[in-house]
Design an enzyme around this catalytic site. Structure first.
Site, PDB file in Angstrom:
ATOM      1  N   ASP A   3     109.366  16.214 -27.606  1.00  0.00           N
ATOM      2  CA  ASP A   3     110.461  16.856 -26.897  1.00  0.00           C
ATOM      3  C   ASP A   3     110.362  18.368 -27.007  1.00  0.00           C
ATOM      4  OD1 ASP A   3     111.438  14.397 -26.233  1.00  0.00           O
ATOM      5  OD2 ASP A   3     113.042  14.366 -27.740  1.00  0.00           O
ATOM      6  N   ASN A   6     113.276   5.334 -28.605  1.00  0.00           N
ATOM      7  CA  ASN A   6     113.182   6.631 -27.928  1.00  0.00           C
ATOM      8  C   ASN A   6     114.509   7.112 -27.350  1.00  0.00           C
ATOM      9  OD1 ASN A   6     113.521   5.065 -25.677  1.00  0.00           O
ATOM     10  ND2 ASN A   6     111.441   5.337 -24.874  1.00  0.00           N
ATOM     11  N   ASP A   7     115.619   6.437 -27.700  1.00  0.00           N
ATOM     12  CA  ASP A   7     116.921   6.897 -27.222  1.00  0.00           C
ATOM     13  C   ASP A   7     117.409   8.127 -27.981  1.00  0.00           C
ATOM     14  OD1 ASP A   7     116.829   4.746 -25.575  1.00  0.00           O
ATOM     15  OD2 ASP A   7     118.221   3.514 -26.730  1.00  0.00           O
ATOM     16  N   TRP A  20     107.697  11.107 -30.596  1.00  0.00           N
ATOM     17  CA  TRP A  20     107.725   9.645 -30.499  1.00  0.00           C
ATOM     18  C   TRP A  20     106.415   9.232 -29.865  1.00  0.00           C
ATOM     19  CZ3 TRP A  20     107.953   5.205 -27.435  1.00  0.00           C
ATOM     20  CH2 TRP A  20     108.530   4.092 -28.067  1.00  0.00           C
ATOM     21  N   ASP A  36     111.660   8.760 -22.389  1.00  0.00           N
ATOM     22  CA  ASP A  36     113.098   8.628 -22.197  1.00  0.00           C
ATOM     23  C   ASP A  36     113.658  10.034 -22.115  1.00  0.00           C
ATOM     24  OD1 ASP A  36     115.833   8.261 -22.316  1.00  0.00           O
ATOM     25  OD2 ASP A  36     115.682   6.513 -23.611  1.00  0.00           O
TER      26      ASP A  36
END
Lengths: 157, 179
Positions: free
Chosen positions: B122, B154-155, B103, B78
């Site tokens: 990330d 995963n937002d 994640w 995401d």
């Protein structure tokens, strides 16, 4: 400075896989599956706690060579399963027991007291029926761990 | 008086009896039964033998272009693919740092039909990367749970634990074969 961050960043994830590149290689041999307990730990817990049991130390409890101390007391042993994220994990009792055993006995490494028994699916099933309801989990963790550390010392750990 | 000449059906029955034996019939029948039982053991692809239906992502996933959202490892990514921003599947672009947290998802590789654990780590510390290529901006959702299960969602920006919460892009490192 940027060169160091760009080139030096090869994540520890690959160390665990060993033959990780094989999945993309058409002719490569297929790697062995990660055992169930480790696989489910990684998917459900490893993102925050780290693939090797350590990540952002100031914010997330370190598991590697630490978490085994909790099982010096029955209270600490139960605490680990009664944590909301554990008790409500999307796993059946058998799988959760294997994930717990990987976390405590493999990642816990040198912190595990001698003679500690693994979690059974039945034990996990009973404990997750009583999830923790404390609103201040950090304070509760500190108390539980304090008593566990004292018990570890008495047991010669 | 009945006709003593053999009928056509009698001739055919006798011809079959002359040219075959009960043993040969039993042999053929036995081979058929054993063959049918052994067939499912052959090492053929098991993609079609999944116990659950394929997700939309899995039906359309490809294994050739890692700079596209439909690349198989991106089933739960995401954000922006770091490979489109000067990084790679497991490296951050210059000037950004990998978050200590990540994640982790599970994706089906279309080449071998097996599930692999993928770490979406990330890269943080720079403002968001904005590649012009549309297929670099992804919102995959396989195995994601609602936001009230944040460890499986995963937002959120997975930069916590880093010195900066500024999100730049996401990597998709392969951890290993899932159980």
């Amino acid at each position: 400075m940027w060169r160091a961050s760009a080139i030096g960043v090869v994540f520890g994830a690959l160390a665990l896989a060993g033959a990780s590149g094989a999945a993309d290689a058409a002719s490569g041999s297929t790697p062995s599956p990660i055992p169930l307990g480790a696989s489910r730990y990684l998917e459900s817990c490893g993102g925050c706690h780290g693939i090797t049991g350590t990540s952002a130390k100031s914010e997330i409890p370190v598991l590697r060579d630490q978490v085994g101390r909790f099982v010096c007391t029955d209270e600490g042993r139960a605490y680990l399963v009664r944590l909301p994220n554990v008790a409500f994990a999307a796993m059946d009792d058998h799988t959760l027991a294997q994930a717990m055993n990987y976390m405590v006995f493999s990642l816990g490494g040198s912190s595990v007291p001698k003679g500690a028994r693994p979690y059974s699916p039945q034990e996990v099933a009973a404990l997750r029926q009583r999830p923790l309801k404390a609103t201040d989990l950090a304070s509760m963790r500190s108390s539980v761990l304090g008593r566990a550390l004292a018990a570890c010392q008495e047991q010669g750990r | 008086m009945a006709d003593q000449k053999p009928t056509l059906s009698e001739k055919m029955t006798r011809a079959i009896a002359r040219n075959s034996s009960r043993r040969s019939i039993l042999n053929r029948l036995g081979a058929t039964l054993v063959g049918a039982a052994a067939f499912p053991l052959l090492p053929v692809s098991r993609v079609s033998a999944q116990t659950r239906p394929l997700t939309d992502f899995e039906r359309n996933a490809q294994s050739k272009d890692p700079l596209s959202c439909d690349y198989w490892r991106h089933c739960a990514i995401d954000g922006v693919i770091c490979g489109c921003c000067g990084g790679g599947p497991h490296t951050c672009p210059p000037g950004s740092q990998p978050s200590p947290t990540a994640w982790i998802g599970t994706c089906l590789n279309p080449d071998d039909g097996r599930a692999y654990l993928i770490s979406y780590r990330d890269c943080c510390g720079r403002s968001i990367c904005a590649p012009t290529k549309e297929t670099c901006h992804c919102t995959a959702t396989d195995r994601e749970l609602p936001i009230y299960r944040p460890q499986s969602n995963n937002d959120i920006i997975w930069c916590f634990g880093d010195t900066s919460m500024a999100y730049h892009c996401s990597t998709a490192a392969l951890i290993g074969l899932a159980s």
